[in-house]
Write a protein that holds these residues in place. Sequence first.
Motif, PDB file in Angstrom:
ATOM      1  N   LEU A   1      26.457  15.222  -8.650  1.00  0.00           N
ATOM      2  CA  LEU A   1      25.449  15.718  -7.712  1.00  0.00           C
ATOM      3  C   LEU A   1      24.146  14.939  -7.852  1.00  0.00           C
ATOM      4  CD1 LEU A   1      26.064  19.570  -8.000  1.00  0.00           C
ATOM      5  CD2 LEU A   1      26.608  18.089  -6.050  1.00  0.00           C
ATOM      6  N   PHE A   2      23.766  14.627  -9.077  1.00  0.00           N
ATOM      7  CA  PHE A   2      22.551  13.849  -9.325  1.00  0.00           C
ATOM      8  C   PHE A   2      22.661  12.465  -8.694  1.00  0.00           C
ATOM      9  CE2 PHE A   2      20.324  10.656 -11.822  1.00  0.00           C
ATOM     10  CZ  PHE A   2      19.039  11.160 -11.874  1.00  0.00           C
ATOM     11  N   LEU A   3      23.796  11.808  -8.860  1.00  0.00           N
ATOM     12  CA  LEU A   3      23.992  10.471  -8.296  1.00  0.00           C
ATOM     13  C   LEU A   3      23.923  10.523  -6.774  1.00  0.00           C
ATOM     14  CD1 LEU A   3      26.878   9.130 -10.573  1.00  0.00           C
ATOM     15  CD2 LEU A   3      24.440   8.592 -10.737  1.00  0.00           C
ATOM     16  N   LEU A   4      24.540  11.526  -6.178  1.00  0.00           N
ATOM     17  CA  LEU A   4      24.510  11.664  -4.723  1.00  0.00           C
ATOM     18  C   LEU A   4      23.093  11.955  -4.230  1.00  0.00           C
ATOM     19  CD1 LEU A   4      27.780  13.726  -4.158  1.00  0.00           C
ATOM     20  CD2 LEU A   4      27.366  11.346  -3.501  1.00  0.00           C
ATOM     21  N   LYS A   5      22.421  12.885  -4.891  1.00  0.00           N
ATOM     22  CA  LYS A   5      21.062  13.270  -4.497  1.00  0.00           C
ATOM     23  C   LYS A   5      20.111  12.081  -4.557  1.00  0.00           C
ATOM     24  CE  LYS A   5      17.213  16.119  -5.962  1.00  0.00           C
ATOM     25  NZ  LYS A   5      16.687  16.870  -7.083  1.00  0.00           N
ATOM     26  N   ASN A   6      20.254  11.270  -5.582  1.00  0.00           N
ATOM     27  CA  ASN A   6      19.353  10.137  -5.787  1.00  0.00           C
ATOM     28  C   ASN A   6      19.889   8.839  -5.182  1.00  0.00           C
ATOM     29  OD1 ASN A   6      17.037  11.195  -7.508  1.00  0.00           O
ATOM     30  ND2 ASN A   6      18.865  12.041  -8.481  1.00  0.00           N
ATOM     31  N   LYS A   7      21.032   8.947  -4.488  1.00  0.00           N
ATOM     32  CA  LYS A   7      21.648   7.814  -3.815  1.00  0.00           C
ATOM     33  C   LYS A   7      21.875   6.626  -4.748  1.00  0.00           C
ATOM     34  CE  LYS A   7      19.784   8.997   0.749  1.00  0.00           C
ATOM     35  NZ  LYS A   7      19.766  10.375   0.515  1.00  0.00           N
ATOM     36  N   LEU A   8      22.135   6.903  -6.001  1.00  0.00           N
ATOM     37  CA  LEU A   8      22.412   5.832  -6.960  1.00  0.00           C
ATOM     38  C   LEU A   8      23.810   5.312  -6.731  1.00  0.00           C
ATOM     39  CD1 LEU A   8      20.857   7.223 -10.242  1.00  0.00           C
ATOM     40  CD2 LEU A   8      19.914   5.529  -8.695  1.00  0.00           C
ATOM     41  N   GLY A   9      23.924   4.006  -6.621  1.00  0.00           N
ATOM     42  CA  GLY A   9      25.220   3.383  -6.439  1.00  0.00           C
ATOM     43  C   GLY A   9      25.792   3.528  -5.048  1.00  0.00           C
ATOM     44  N   LEU A  10      24.987   4.055  -4.125  1.00  0.00           N
ATOM     45  CA  LEU A  10      25.485   4.285  -2.778  1.00  0.00           C
ATOM     46  C   LEU A  10      24.939   3.296  -1.768  1.00  0.00           C
ATOM     47  CD1 LEU A  10      25.172   8.165  -2.763  1.00  0.00           C
ATOM     48  CD2 LEU A  10      27.172   6.789  -3.313  1.00  0.00           C
ATOM     49  N   GLU A  11      24.152   2.330  -2.229  1.00  0.00           N
ATOM     50  CA  GLU A  11      23.530   1.365  -1.306  1.00  0.00           C
ATOM     51  C   GLU A  11      24.477   0.228  -1.013  1.00  0.00           C
ATOM     52  OE1 GLU A  11      19.801   0.236  -3.028  1.00  0.00           O
ATOM     53  OE2 GLU A  11      19.180   2.305  -3.170  1.00  0.00           O
TER      54      GLU A  11
END
Length: 169
Positions: free
Chosen positions: A159-169
Amino acid sequence: MKQMIETINQWIDATLEANRDKQQCCLSLPKRVHQFYDEEFLASAFFVETTTIPKPTFIINIPGAEEYLAMDVRGVTYKNTYFVHPDIPLSTHVHELVHVAQWKLLGAETFISEYIRGVQTYGYRDSPLEDIAFTVQQDFEDENASTNKPYDVVERVNLFLLKNKLGLE
């Protein structure tokens, strides 16, 4: 940068292979850790106790890398394995397991690039991937705090990764 990340990744694979016989399965950790991580996750995670934490010795031409590599750390995580000093508290295992979850959720190349970007932008302690690990570690340490109710760390990290868009760019 891509070539440097590949070089780091190859070094990590070689380091893990060289230490395969020293790995201990995280299922062996005390039951309290099992309240934060499920059995399947712990069965796929390992640690190596060592007084010499392995870090790359080759030159990494990335701003901030030299300072990070010079830090005296008590633990470091590479993919599904973390290396820790034998005398660390149990909460450090919990912290390093957060990084195992991050590696699994992001993949090696994305984890490495996000970790580097976070340290460059915010510094080591306040980088996003470290911040969540320190938060979970603090939750684990605060035995008497109202926030110290066991929870699924892997779900929280996702959830933290999704919320902070980490690794999603």
